[in-house]
Design a protein around this motif. Structure first.
Motif, mmCIF file in Angstrom:
data_model
loop_
_atom_site.group_PDB
_atom_site.id
_atom_site.type_symbol
_atom_site.label_atom_id
_atom_site.label_comp_id
_atom_site.label_asym_id
_atom_site.label_seq_id
_atom_site.Cartn_x
_atom_site.Cartn_y
_atom_site.Cartn_z
ATOM 1 N N LYS A 72 -17.153 1.924 42.036
ATOM 2 C CA LYS A 72 -16.376 2.353 41.731
ATOM 3 C C LYS A 72 -16.063 3.723 42.828
ATOM 4 O O LYS A 72 -17.001 3.770 43.162
ATOM 5 N N ASP A 73 -14.727 3.305 42.959
ATOM 6 C CA ASP A 73 -14.381 4.168 44.449
ATOM 7 C C ASP A 73 -12.803 5.040 44.321
ATOM 8 O O ASP A 73 -12.816 5.206 42.798
ATOM 9 N N SER A 74 -11.916 5.473 45.374
ATOM 10 C CA SER A 74 -10.589 6.039 44.658
ATOM 11 C C SER A 74 -9.752 5.614 44.087
ATOM 12 O O SER A 74 -8.568 6.663 43.848
ATOM 13 N N VAL A 75 -10.137 4.369 44.049
ATOM 14 C CA VAL A 75 -8.630 3.584 43.476
ATOM 15 C C VAL A 75 -9.120 2.944 41.849
ATOM 16 O O VAL A 75 -8.468 2.718 40.947
ATOM 17 N N GLY A 76 -10.362 3.133 41.825
ATOM 18 C CA GLY A 76 -11.119 2.899 40.172
ATOM 19 C C GLY A 76 -12.375 2.595 40.449
ATOM 20 O O GLY A 76 -13.133 2.341 40.515
ATOM 21 N N ILE A 77 -12.330 1.328 39.389
ATOM 22 C CA ILE A 77 -13.146 0.245 39.156
ATOM 23 C C ILE A 77 -13.129 -0.925 39.895
ATOM 24 O O ILE A 77 -12.282 -1.872 39.148
ATOM 25 N N ILE A 78 -13.818 -1.696 40.706
ATOM 26 C CA ILE A 78 -13.656 -2.676 41.273
ATOM 27 C C ILE A 78 -14.492 -3.426 40.624
ATOM 28 O O ILE A 78 -15.752 -2.832 40.291
ATOM 29 N N HIS A 79 -14.127 -4.426 39.943
ATOM 30 C CA HIS A 79 -15.229 -5.513 38.974
ATOM 31 C C HIS A 79 -15.517 -6.901 39.846
ATOM 32 O O HIS A 79 -14.183 -8.141 39.412
ATOM 33 N N ASP A 80 -16.917 -7.089 40.682
ATOM 34 C CA ASP A 80 -16.514 -8.258 40.941
ATOM 35 C C ASP A 80 -17.074 -9.562 40.658
ATOM 36 O O ASP A 80 -18.170 -9.113 39.441
ATOM 37 N N TYR A 81 -17.308 -10.574 40.253
ATOM 38 C CA TYR A 81 -17.614 -12.210 38.792
ATOM 39 C C TYR A 81 -17.893 -12.987 40.114
ATOM 40 O O TYR A 81 -16.995 -13.244 40.581
ATOM 41 N N LEU A 82 -19.022 -13.135 39.419
ATOM 42 C CA LEU A 82 -19.445 -14.737 40.506
ATOM 43 C C LEU A 82 -19.951 -15.295 40.228
ATOM 44 O O LEU A 82 -21.306 -15.120 39.236
ATOM 45 N N ALA A 83 -20.116 -16.846 39.343
ATOM 46 C CA ALA A 83 -20.313 -17.275 38.079
ATOM 47 C C ALA A 83 -20.148 -18.996 38.983
ATOM 48 O O ALA A 83 -19.794 -19.522 39.847
ATOM 49 N N ASN A 84 -20.155 -20.107 37.840
ATOM 50 C CA ASN A 84 -20.460 -21.339 38.389
ATOM 51 C C ASN A 84 -18.968 -22.111 38.509
ATOM 52 O O ASN A 84 -18.811 -23.039 39.658
ATOM 53 N N MET A 85 -18.403 -21.277 37.945
ATOM 54 C CA MET A 85 -16.625 -21.801 38.429
ATOM 55 C C MET A 85 -16.554 -20.771 39.592
ATOM 56 O O MET A 85 -14.901 -21.472 39.892
#
Length: 246
Positions: A72-85
């Motif tokens: 959570k920062d000034s631009v909003g919510i950054i959501h990173d996903y690291l998966a098999n693909m």
């Protein structure tokens, strides 16, 4: 009496050899540490925790994984996903395009935090190579000193990193670890001391005192001796908060 002596001496030597052979099998030691730490249960689980005001979520099921990081920062919510693909980034629920070079950087960052959070989970994988170095004493306790390297295939982006684990010979727990990694100007070295041990749903969770040597020309295998001699610099504390395991 002479024959009895030689028979007894022979049995003594045999017993010593058998005992020695039991403590030099790095794979057995790592597997026992995984069992004692309860991290084998994470193969089918969801674990969440906070680290430095960032929320992390790891879901694993039958060989599939999804490692998440929520910032959570000034631009909003950054959501990173690291998966098999591969890697994906969402900003305020919208998928954004990330350059390959940055995706690699973000993936390594996400993976690193999740990797250290659940050690020794994953050290029984096929791409992991273990070798027994020696038995050492740190703070009056005896440890199995084990070196870990990774195959290029299946070893991840940082397969060239090298690790050493100090596993308590009585408790089978990882009390210390060290690793080397590539930096822009050479090789970086770190030594970690586990602290604040607790069990969450039968899974061992620890924090770390994070050290570095004052001289980066030393060898990775020397870091335990430098720690004993108080010749390492404390960089930070690695603390996991609000840990849940399901």
């Amino acid at each position: 009496m002479k024959y009895v002596f030689f028979i007894g001496f022979g049995l003594f030597l045999l017993g010593c050899n058998e005992k020695k052979s039991k403590i030099v099998d790095a794979n057995d030691i790592i597997n026992q540490s995984i069992k004692v730490s309860g991290v084998n249960k994470l193969k089918n689980s969801i674990i969440e925790f906070d680290f430095r005001d960032i929320h992390y979520i790891a879901g694993r099921s039958e060989g599939k994984f999804e490692l998440q990081r929520v910032i959570k920062d000034s631009v909003g919510i950054i959501h990173d996903y690291l998966a098999n693909m591969g890697f994906q980034r969402y900003v305020n629920d919208s998928l954004v395009t990330v350059a390959d070079s940055m995706a690699t950087k973000y993936s390594a960052s996400v993976n690193s935090v999740h990797y250290f959070a659940v050690l020794p989970y994953g050290l029984d994988a096929k791409a992991v190579n273990k070798s027994y170095l020696e038995e050492v004493t740190i703070k009056v306790k005896k440890y199995h000193k084990i070196k870990v390297t990774f195959d290029e295939e299946g070893g991840g982006e940082d397969f060239e990193d090298e690790f050493i684990y100090w596993i308590n010979s009585l408790t089978d727990k990882v009390d210390y670890l060290a690793y080397s990694y590539k930096e822009e100007d050479g090789i970086g070295l770190r030594f970690r001391e586990s602290i604040n041990e607790r069990y969450v749903n039968d899974v061992r969770i620890v924090d770390y005192n994070n050290y570095k040597p004052k001289d980066n020309t030393v060898e990775l295998t020397e870091l335990d001796q430098l720690f004993i001699e108080n010749k390492l610099e404390l960089l930070s504390k690695i603390e996991l908060k609000n840990v849940t395991v399901n």
